[in-house]
Design an enzyme around this catalytic site. Structure first.
Site, short mmCIF file in Angstrom:
data_model
loop_
_atom_site.label_atom_id
_atom_site.label_comp_id
_atom_site.label_asym_id
_atom_site.label_seq_id
_atom_site.Cartn_x
_atom_site.Cartn_y
_atom_site.Cartn_z
N PRO A 12 4.81 9.51 -5.00
CA PRO A 12 5.18 10.72 -4.27
C PRO A 12 4.70 12.02 -4.91
O PRO A 12 4.77 12.18 -6.13
CB PRO A 12 6.71 10.68 -4.28
CG PRO A 12 7.05 9.25 -4.43
CD PRO A 12 5.96 8.65 -5.25
N ASN A 13 4.25 12.90 -4.05
CA ASN A 13 3.86 14.28 -4.38
C ASN A 13 2.51 14.40 -5.08
O ASN A 13 2.03 15.53 -5.28
CB ASN A 13 4.96 14.99 -5.22
CG ASN A 13 6.27 15.10 -4.48
OD1 ASN A 13 6.30 15.59 -3.34
ND2 ASN A 13 7.35 14.61 -5.06
N ARG A 20 0.36 21.94 -7.06
CA ARG A 20 1.71 21.67 -7.57
C ARG A 20 1.78 21.99 -9.07
O ARG A 20 1.10 21.35 -9.87
CB ARG A 20 2.01 20.18 -7.36
CG ARG A 20 3.29 19.71 -7.98
CD ARG A 20 3.34 18.19 -8.01
NE ARG A 20 4.63 17.71 -8.49
CZ ARG A 20 4.86 16.45 -8.84
NH1 ARG A 20 3.89 15.55 -8.75
NH2 ARG A 20 6.04 16.09 -9.27
N TYR A 25 0.52 20.11 -14.24
CA TYR A 25 -0.36 19.05 -13.76
C TYR A 25 -1.84 19.44 -13.67
O TYR A 25 -2.68 18.61 -13.35
CB TYR A 25 0.13 18.57 -12.38
CG TYR A 25 1.53 17.98 -12.42
CD1 TYR A 25 1.77 16.78 -13.10
CD2 TYR A 25 2.60 18.63 -11.82
CE1 TYR A 25 3.05 16.25 -13.17
CE2 TYR A 25 3.89 18.10 -11.88
CZ TYR A 25 4.11 16.90 -12.56
OH TYR A 25 5.38 16.37 -12.62
N HIS A 82 11.07 6.66 -12.51
CA HIS A 82 12.34 6.87 -13.20
C HIS A 82 13.54 6.18 -12.55
O HIS A 82 14.63 6.25 -13.09
CB HIS A 82 12.58 8.38 -13.36
CG HIS A 82 11.38 9.12 -13.87
ND1 HIS A 82 10.78 8.81 -15.07
CD2 HIS A 82 10.62 10.12 -13.34
CE1 HIS A 82 9.73 9.59 -15.25
NE2 HIS A 82 9.62 10.40 -14.21
N ASP A 89 10.31 -4.70 -9.88
CA ASP A 89 10.31 -6.11 -9.48
C ASP A 89 8.97 -6.53 -8.88
O ASP A 89 8.53 -7.67 -9.08
CB ASP A 89 11.44 -6.35 -8.46
CG ASP A 89 12.82 -6.32 -9.11
OD1 ASP A 89 12.90 -6.19 -10.35
OD2 ASP A 89 13.82 -6.39 -8.36
N GLU A 100 0.27 2.07 -16.78
CA GLU A 100 1.11 3.15 -16.24
C GLU A 100 0.54 4.48 -16.74
O GLU A 100 0.34 4.66 -17.94
CB GLU A 100 2.55 2.96 -16.75
CG GLU A 100 3.50 4.08 -16.38
CD GLU A 100 4.89 3.90 -17.01
OE1 GLU A 100 5.14 2.82 -17.62
OE2 GLU A 100 5.70 4.82 -16.90
N SER A 104 1.39 14.35 -17.10
CA SER A 104 2.13 15.14 -18.08
C SER A 104 2.74 14.20 -19.14
O SER A 104 2.84 12.99 -18.92
CB SER A 104 3.25 15.91 -17.38
OG SER A 104 4.20 15.01 -16.83
N ARG A 109 9.57 16.36 -21.49
CA ARG A 109 10.17 17.04 -20.34
C ARG A 109 11.65 16.65 -20.20
O ARG A 109 12.25 16.17 -21.15
CB ARG A 109 9.32 16.71 -19.10
CG ARG A 109 7.87 17.18 -19.26
CD ARG A 109 7.04 16.88 -18.04
NE ARG A 109 7.53 17.62 -16.88
CZ ARG A 109 7.16 17.35 -15.62
NH1 ARG A 109 6.29 16.39 -15.38
NH2 ARG A 109 7.65 18.06 -14.62
N ARG A 113 13.24 12.09 -17.14
CA ARG A 113 11.86 11.55 -17.11
C ARG A 113 11.58 10.62 -18.30
O ARG A 113 10.49 10.08 -18.43
CB ARG A 113 10.84 12.69 -17.10
CG ARG A 113 10.91 13.56 -15.87
CD ARG A 113 9.80 14.59 -15.84
NE ARG A 113 10.17 15.74 -15.04
CZ ARG A 113 10.04 15.80 -13.71
NH1 ARG A 113 9.50 14.81 -13.04
NH2 ARG A 113 10.42 16.88 -13.04
C1 DQA Z 1 4.31 12.28 -13.28
C2 DQA Z 1 5.60 12.57 -14.06
C3 DQA Z 1 6.83 12.29 -13.22
O1 DQA Z 1 8.02 12.56 -13.95
C4 DQA Z 1 6.82 13.17 -11.99
O2 DQA Z 1 7.93 12.87 -11.16
C5 DQA Z 1 5.54 13.11 -11.23
C6 DQA Z 1 4.27 13.02 -11.97
C7 DQA Z 1 3.05 12.67 -14.07
O3 DQA Z 1 1.97 12.26 -13.66
O4 DQA Z 1 3.15 13.41 -15.06
O5 DQA Z 1 5.53 13.24 -10.02
O6 DQA Z 1 4.26 10.87 -13.03
#
Ligand code: DQA
Length: 148
Positions: A12-13, A20, A25, A82, A89, A100, A104, A109, A113
């Site tokens: 997401p996002n 953003r 980022y 998180h 799963d 992974e 950031s 943070r 997180r």
């Molecule tokens: C993120 C870190 C996450 O805590 C955050 O919710 C994101 C981006 C990162 O790429 O730093 O959306 O995964």
């Protein structure tokens, strides 16, 4: 050389990268990330399936698909990292390298997180390297596949 692509999955996002919180980022867009990842993967002869969704269930579906359709997964689950037991799963069923990535440094943070439901399933975790982290993720995959 692997016949199957690396799945690079974004939560997401991450579609809003570039506008953003650039102080966190950066200014690069997700399209920039995709171009960089494809270029890096090409140096190893790896194909890439690059996806982003704001929906947890869609990410779960791609992870399930990866079980038979991918040689490895590079995943930035974003906020889902998180709290998503469903992603934990789904990844648990994947017998392949899983990297992974966080743009950031999540550990510097907010405390919410600092928990990851993904890290226990990950071969490697990269955080705080900016969007370079995705390319490093491909490097890690290539190493595990014996391509470097
Ligand atoms: C993120 C870190 C996450 O805590 C955050 O919710 C994101 C981006 C990162 O790429 O730093 O959306 O995964």
């Amino acid at each position: 050389m692997s016949e199957l692509p690396v799945y690079v999955l974004n939560g997401p996002n991450l579609n809003t990268l570039g506008t953003r919180r650039p102080e966190v980022y950066g200014r690069a867009t997700l399209a920039d990330v995709e171009a960089n990842v494809r270029a890096r993967a090409q140096t190893y002869g790896l194909d890439v399936v690059f996806e982003q969704s704001n929906w947890e269930g869609q990410i779960v579906e791609w992870i399930q698909q990866a079980r038979t359709e991918a040689c490895a997964i590079v995943i930035n689950p974003a906020a889902l990292t998180h709290y998503s037991v469903a992603i934990h799963d789904a990844l648990e069923m994947c017998e392949m390298p899983i990297v992974e990535v966080h743009i950031s440094n999540v550990h510097r943070r907010e405390s919410f997180r600092h928990t990851s439901f993904v890290s226990p399933q990950a071969t490697a975790v990269i955080a705080g390297a900016g969007i370079l982290g995705y390319e490093l993720g491909v490097d890690v995959v290539a190493q595990h596949l014996g391509l470097r």
